[in-house]
Design a protein around this motif. Structure first.
Motif, PDB file in Angstrom:
ATOM      1  N   CYS A   1       4.087   4.347  -5.195  1.00  0.00           N
ATOM      2  CA  CYS A   1       3.235   3.989  -6.329  1.00  0.00           C
ATOM      3  C   CYS A   1       1.856   3.580  -5.824  1.00  0.00           C
ATOM      4  O   CYS A   1       1.749   2.751  -4.926  1.00  0.00           O
ATOM      5  CB  CYS A   1       3.884   2.841  -7.109  1.00  0.00           C
ATOM      6  SG  CYS A   1       2.839   2.159  -8.399  1.00  0.00           S
TER       7      CYS A   1
ATOM      8  N   GLU B   1      -0.269   1.748  -7.257  1.00  0.00           N
ATOM      9  CA  GLU B   1      -0.592   0.381  -7.699  1.00  0.00           C
ATOM     10  C   GLU B   1       0.100  -0.674  -6.848  1.00  0.00           C
ATOM     11  O   GLU B   1      -0.531  -1.605  -6.379  1.00  0.00           O
ATOM     12  CB  GLU B   1      -0.199   0.200  -9.174  1.00  0.00           C
ATOM     13  CG  GLU B   1      -0.925   1.137 -10.131  1.00  0.00           C
ATOM     14  CD  GLU B   1      -2.436   0.947 -10.150  1.00  0.00           C
ATOM     15  OE1 GLU B   1      -2.878  -0.219 -10.164  1.00  0.00           O
ATOM     16  OE2 GLU B   1      -3.161   1.945 -10.140  1.00  0.00           O
ATOM     17  N   CYS B   2       1.436  -0.524  -6.691  1.00  0.00           N
ATOM     18  CA  CYS B   2       2.176  -1.565  -5.983  1.00  0.00           C
ATOM     19  C   CYS B   2       2.838  -1.054  -4.699  1.00  0.00           C
ATOM     20  O   CYS B   2       3.333  -1.853  -3.918  1.00  0.00           O
ATOM     21  CB  CYS B   2       3.227  -2.187  -6.908  1.00  0.00           C
ATOM     22  SG  CYS B   2       4.551  -1.065  -7.384  1.00  0.00           S
TER      23      CYS B   2
ATOM     24  N   CYS C   1       6.090   3.845 -13.029  1.00  0.00           N
ATOM     25  CA  CYS C   1       6.635   3.007 -11.969  1.00  0.00           C
ATOM     26  C   CYS C   1       7.506   1.923 -12.608  1.00  0.00           C
ATOM     27  O   CYS C   1       7.075   1.245 -13.539  1.00  0.00           O
ATOM     28  CB  CYS C   1       5.506   2.385 -11.159  1.00  0.00           C
ATOM     29  SG  CYS C   1       6.092   1.268  -9.883  1.00  0.00           S
TER      30      CYS C   1
ATOM     31  N   SER D   1       8.633  -0.773 -11.166  1.00  0.00           N
ATOM     32  CA  SER D   1       8.430  -2.132 -10.658  1.00  0.00           C
ATOM     33  C   SER D   1       7.167  -2.775 -11.223  1.00  0.00           C
ATOM     34  O   SER D   1       7.120  -3.978 -11.430  1.00  0.00           O
ATOM     35  CB  SER D   1       8.412  -2.128  -9.131  1.00  0.00           C
ATOM     36  OG  SER D   1       7.246  -1.525  -8.647  1.00  0.00           O
ATOM     37  N   CYS D   2       6.109  -1.971 -11.493  1.00  0.00           N
ATOM     38  CA  CYS D   2       4.890  -2.566 -12.055  1.00  0.00           C
ATOM     39  C   CYS D   2       4.549  -1.998 -13.431  1.00  0.00           C
ATOM     40  O   CYS D   2       3.648  -2.498 -14.098  1.00  0.00           O
ATOM     41  CB  CYS D   2       3.710  -2.396 -11.098  1.00  0.00           C
ATOM     42  SG  CYS D   2       3.187  -0.705 -10.812  1.00  0.00           S
TER      43      CYS D   2
ATOM     44  N   THR E   1       3.185   0.898 -14.430  1.00  0.00           N
ATOM     45  CA  THR E   1       1.925   1.608 -14.607  1.00  0.00           C
ATOM     46  C   THR E   1       2.129   3.113 -14.438  1.00  0.00           C
ATOM     47  O   THR E   1       3.091   3.564 -13.828  1.00  0.00           O
ATOM     48  CB  THR E   1       0.860   1.143 -13.586  1.00  0.00           C
ATOM     49  OG1 THR E   1       1.367   1.315 -12.272  1.00  0.00           O
ATOM     50  CG2 THR E   1       0.470  -0.294 -13.807  1.00  0.00           C
TER      51      THR E   1
HETATM   52 ZN   LIG Z   1       4.086   0.365  -9.134  1.00  0.00          ZN
END
Ligand SMILES: [Zn+2]
Length: 61
Positions: free
Chosen positions: A31, A33-34, A44, A46-47, A49
């Protein structure tokens, strides 16, 4: 109509199918982002986005 001369053994059948019976390894990408591993073209998990945009609210942190 053509008829097979010999019965195909279990061994032969299973050997032939072995390649396709195995569990497929899903491709994954990190990902942006994270950095967590997620499936490509998916939100995603987990975050929450997608394409740098928050699409799913994070309930548990
Ligand atoms: Zn993520």
């Amino acid at each position: 109509m053509p008829v097979p001369k010999k019965k195909t053994s279990k061994c032969r059948t299973r050997r032939r199918r072995a390649q396709h019976d195995k569990v497929a390894v899903k491709n994954s990408a990190a990902c942006p982002e994270c950095g967590a591993t997620r499936l490509p073209h998916r939100v995603c998990m987990s975050c929450g986005t997608y394409k740098g945009r928050q699409v799913v609210p994070i309930l548990v942190r």
